[in-house]
Design a protein around this motif. Structure first.
Motif, mmCIF file in Angstrom:
data_model
loop_
_atom_site.group_PDB
_atom_site.id
_atom_site.type_symbol
_atom_site.label_atom_id
_atom_site.label_comp_id
_atom_site.label_asym_id
_atom_site.label_seq_id
_atom_site.Cartn_x
_atom_site.Cartn_y
_atom_site.Cartn_z
ATOM 1 N N LEU A 232 44.884 -5.910 22.810
ATOM 2 C CA LEU A 232 44.825 -7.067 23.706
ATOM 3 C C LEU A 232 43.418 -7.659 23.715
ATOM 4 O O LEU A 232 43.254 -8.884 23.694
ATOM 5 C CB LEU A 232 45.225 -6.646 25.127
ATOM 6 C CG LEU A 232 46.710 -6.519 25.430
ATOM 7 C CD1 LEU A 232 46.899 -5.955 26.832
ATOM 8 C CD2 LEU A 232 47.407 -7.859 25.308
ATOM 9 N N ALA B 226 42.888 -9.455 20.455
ATOM 10 C CA ALA B 226 43.592 -10.736 20.454
ATOM 11 C C ALA B 226 42.861 -11.764 21.310
ATOM 12 O O ALA B 226 42.769 -12.947 20.952
ATOM 13 C CB ALA B 226 45.017 -10.545 20.963
ATOM 14 N N ALA B 227 42.306 -11.321 22.444
ATOM 15 C CA ALA B 227 41.560 -12.236 23.311
ATOM 16 C C ALA B 227 40.353 -12.812 22.581
ATOM 17 O O ALA B 227 40.060 -14.013 22.675
ATOM 18 C CB ALA B 227 41.118 -11.510 24.581
ATOM 19 N N TRP C 265 41.543 -15.486 20.113
ATOM 20 C CA TRP C 265 41.885 -16.748 20.765
ATOM 21 C C TRP C 265 40.621 -17.499 21.173
ATOM 22 O O TRP C 265 40.581 -18.737 21.093
ATOM 23 C CB TRP C 265 42.759 -16.484 21.989
ATOM 24 C CG TRP C 265 44.223 -16.299 21.653
ATOM 25 C CD1 TRP C 265 44.892 -15.135 21.540
ATOM 26 C CD2 TRP C 265 45.161 -17.338 21.393
ATOM 27 N NE1 TRP C 265 46.211 -15.363 21.217
ATOM 28 C CE2 TRP C 265 46.407 -16.715 21.128
ATOM 29 C CE3 TRP C 265 45.089 -18.728 21.360
ATOM 30 C CZ2 TRP C 265 47.553 -17.439 20.820
ATOM 31 C CZ3 TRP C 265 46.238 -19.454 21.067
ATOM 32 C CH2 TRP C 265 47.455 -18.817 20.796
ATOM 33 N N THR D 233 44.408 -18.696 27.162
ATOM 34 C CA THR D 233 45.127 -17.533 26.627
ATOM 35 C C THR D 233 44.185 -16.343 26.467
ATOM 36 O O THR D 233 44.541 -15.199 26.785
ATOM 37 C CB THR D 233 45.772 -17.879 25.277
ATOM 38 O OG1 THR D 233 46.659 -18.990 25.441
ATOM 39 C CG2 THR D 233 46.553 -16.701 24.725
ATOM 40 N N LEU E 83 44.627 -12.713 28.364
ATOM 41 C CA LEU E 83 44.710 -11.457 27.607
ATOM 42 C C LEU E 83 43.576 -10.510 27.998
ATOM 43 O O LEU E 83 43.777 -9.297 28.110
ATOM 44 C CB LEU E 83 44.663 -11.747 26.107
ATOM 45 C CG LEU E 83 45.873 -12.494 25.532
ATOM 46 C CD1 LEU E 83 45.640 -12.817 24.060
ATOM 47 C CD2 LEU E 83 47.150 -11.675 25.699
ATOM 48 N N ARG E 84 42.404 -11.072 28.226
ATOM 49 C CA ARG E 84 41.255 -10.225 28.605
ATOM 50 C C ARG E 84 41.470 -9.618 30.000
ATOM 51 O O ARG E 84 41.239 -8.424 30.214
ATOM 52 C CB ARG E 84 39.976 -11.057 28.573
ATOM 53 C CG ARG E 84 38.698 -10.227 28.664
ATOM 54 C CD ARG E 84 37.471 -11.086 28.432
ATOM 55 N NE ARG E 84 37.433 -11.611 27.071
ATOM 56 C CZ ARG E 84 37.595 -12.893 26.754
ATOM 57 N NH1 ARG E 84 37.820 -13.780 27.701
ATOM 58 N NH2 ARG E 84 37.546 -13.277 25.499
ATOM 59 N N HIS F 293 44.097 -6.965 29.744
ATOM 60 C CA HIS F 293 43.569 -5.730 29.155
ATOM 61 C C HIS F 293 42.830 -4.902 30.201
ATOM 62 O O HIS F 293 43.009 -3.678 30.290
ATOM 63 C CB HIS F 293 42.634 -6.073 27.997
ATOM 64 C CG HIS F 293 41.920 -4.884 27.435
ATOM 65 N ND1 HIS F 293 40.590 -4.616 27.727
ATOM 66 C CD2 HIS F 293 42.345 -3.879 26.638
ATOM 67 C CE1 HIS F 293 40.236 -3.503 27.111
ATOM 68 N NE2 HIS F 293 41.273 -3.038 26.437
ATOM 69 N N ASP G 165 52.603 -6.319 33.861
ATOM 70 C CA ASP G 165 53.079 -6.815 32.568
ATOM 71 C C ASP G 165 53.944 -8.064 32.755
ATOM 72 O O ASP G 165 53.835 -9.033 32.002
ATOM 73 C CB ASP G 165 53.865 -5.708 31.863
ATOM 74 C CG ASP G 165 54.334 -6.136 30.478
ATOM 75 O OD1 ASP G 165 53.475 -6.485 29.650
ATOM 76 O OD2 ASP G 165 55.560 -6.117 30.233
ATOM 77 N N LEU H 20 51.715 -11.020 33.538
ATOM 78 C CA LEU H 20 51.050 -11.531 32.336
ATOM 79 C C LEU H 20 52.026 -12.354 31.500
ATOM 80 O O LEU H 20 51.670 -13.429 30.995
ATOM 81 C CB LEU H 20 50.478 -10.377 31.518
ATOM 82 C CG LEU H 20 49.805 -10.771 30.193
ATOM 83 C CD1 LEU H 20 48.661 -11.751 30.442
ATOM 84 C CD2 LEU H 20 49.311 -9.539 29.448
ATOM 85 N N LEU I 154 51.508 -16.230 30.508
ATOM 86 C CA LEU I 154 51.463 -16.662 29.107
ATOM 87 C C LEU I 154 52.514 -17.728 28.818
ATOM 88 O O LEU I 154 52.284 -18.632 28.005
ATOM 89 C CB LEU I 154 51.671 -15.453 28.189
ATOM 90 C CG LEU I 154 50.499 -14.462 28.104
ATOM 91 C CD1 LEU I 154 50.890 -13.233 27.299
ATOM 92 C CD2 LEU I 154 49.262 -15.132 27.497
#
Length: 485
Positions: free
Chosen positions: A15, A18-19, A22, A78, A82-83, A86, A163, A166, A170
């Motif tokens: 995660l 991915a952050a 992005w 985004t 994600l951050r 995480h 979850d 999130l 998203l």
């Protein structure tokens, strides 16, 4: 819903990776936007291109540049989601791992799927045999297994709720809004308002991690504030709102029951003491909390040589229970005779007047002194709590205000009785104790009613299981007791 196994085996580091990607994407889109602005969009500002085509191109190019800008906003939002996800998932996973470790430490086994079972392998063969033949022990094991399973499930549910949040964010961050300047995609392009979603998530993240929740709210009493800190503290430590609410309800119920029992006990005990103090032979009352010291001194005085009590240093005993010599400074005329009080009977105010504060402290001793300090602190807290009320709050919940008011008065009267035991302070303790007990019943009448209803249901259920012979016997007994039957 997520499972225990999925949470424990998922690599949350992806995660964060991915952050970062992005965030990098937002930077690359910014470069593209600048190139588009300088090469394509700038064509519409040239004097060589005029007419309807130039006007149409100006609108279209502005809309395209807007999409580049909206794409950057969406990418940064985004990355933020994600951050934050995480960070929250990492904390919740730690809580689940800690809960598992606690369960194992308590004698449980936890499988890779999160199933909890008592670890019988830790027991010796003799212990396993004894536990197998002990119905109460087996029931305790089942109760412990269920409790730890529920605790782990609560941690899993907290993770699953995070979850789902999130996922919802998203989904919201990619929905293109309407009405922004130069947005010509009518809900099918990039979301230029994605930053609002990220800002809301940032605020939620900040609320979880900073100390804003420690601030006292408007229209919140000091008592409510302390109770909320307890509840929110458990929620933030465990991530489990239901567990926090359960702890809060248990704590409030325990404190209320204890206060009610304490008030009634004081009323009964001090009513008896008051009757002794105002009728011949006029027994002088003793201060609350001196029962132990009084009997300890009697046992100490009659201790046999060589016994354990005879070895207690006199100075230590005096420091704990008070000095009779210092208490004598509180002697006074009572019913035509001079009364010489013991440490349990001494009026500390009179001792201080005649011999100073140092002798008053010696007469009280550590045990009674602690009672005085605690009583003063409790009364001060009660007064501070009452000052947080306003007229609207009193009107909204008069029963709660009444219980807080009478509770503070009861605490103050008990402190006065501890400092200066006499018929007046005894009467105040009895009166405020009755008022406090009544206010507690008023404030908690709904909970009491539900408890009685449940108790009645329980009794009814149990009674229905009783054999017909016992029921018949009960009817006969009732007929014998009822002269009109």
């Amino acid at each position: 819903m997520l499972t225990y196994s999925e949470i424990m085996t998922t690599d949350l580091g992806k995660l964060a990776t991915a952050a970062d990607k992005w965030q990098e994407m937002a930077g690359e889109l910014h470069k593209v936007e600048e190139r588009y602005r300088d090469t394509v969009q700038s064509l519409t500002t040239a004097q060589s291109w005029l007419g309807e085509t130039a006007t149409a191109a100006h609108t279209t190019f502005a809309a395209t540049r807007y999409e580049y800008q909206a794409a950057q906003t969406q990418a940064r939002a985004t990355a933020t989601l994600l951050r934050n996800g995480h960070e929250q998932f990492t904390e919740l996973k730690k809580q689940l791992e800690s809960a598992r470790a606690d369960a194992v430490k308590a004698g449980m086994k936890v499988s890779e799927q999160g199933r909890v079972a008592y670890d019988y392998e830790r027991l010796t063969p003799e212990e396993r045999t004894a536990l197998h033949h002990d119905p109460d022990g087996a029931e305790s094991v089942r109760a412990a297994e269920a409790a730890w399973a529920e605790h782990l499930d609560g941690c899993v549910k907290a993770f699953d709720l995070a979850d789902q949040d999130l996922k919802k964010d998203l989904e919201a961050v990619v929905k293109d809004g309407h009405g922004n300047k130069n947005d010509a995609t009518l809900g099918t392009g990039f979301n230029g308002d994605a930053g609002k979603v990220a800002a809301a998530d940032d605020k939620a993240e900040d609320d979880r991690t900073n100390l804003a929740w420690l601030k006292m709210k408007d229209n919140e009493t000091l008592d409510d504030y302390v109770a909320r800190l307890q509840r929110d503290g458990v929620a933030k430590l465990t991530g489990n709102e239901k567990l926090a609410e359960l702890v809060a309800q248990f704590t409030k119920g325990t404190i209320t029951a204890g206060a009610f029992a304490g008030a009634l006990t004081s009323v009964g005990l001090y009513s008896y003491k008051l009757s002794q103090a105002i009728r011949p032979p006029f027994v002088h009352p003793t201060a609350p909390g001196t029962f132990l010291s009084k009997h300890f001194n009697m046992r100490l005085a009659g201790a046999a040589p060589g016994s354990m009590l005879s070895k207690v240093p006199p100075g230590l005993a005096t420091a704990l229970t008070g000095s009779d010599e210092a208490a004598m400074l509180g002697g006074h005329l009572r019913n035509g005779a001079f009364f010489m009080p013991t440490t349990a009977e001494a009026n500390l105010v009179k001792v201080a007047q005649n011999g100073g504060l140092a002798n008053a402290a010696k007469a009280a001793g550590w045990l009674r002194g602690a009672g005085v300090v605690g009583g003063v602190a409790a009364t001060a807290y009660g007064v501070a709590n009452l000052t947080t009320y306003n007229t609207d709050m009193i009107k909204a919940d008069p029963a709660k205000f009444a219980s807080d008011l009478t509770g503070t008065a009861f605490s103050a009267s008990m402190t006065a009785l501890t400092v200066a035991p006499n018929p007046v302070t005894l009467g105040l303790a009895v009166g405020t104790g009755v008022a406090y007990a009544g206010a507690l019943v008023w404030d908690n009448h709904e909970a009491i009613g539900k408890g009685l209803e449940k108790a009645g249901d329980w009794v009814g259920d149990k009674a229905s299981d009783v054999g017909s012979g016992i029921a018949s016997g009960a009817k006969k007994l009732g007929g014998a007791l009822n002269p009109f039957d």
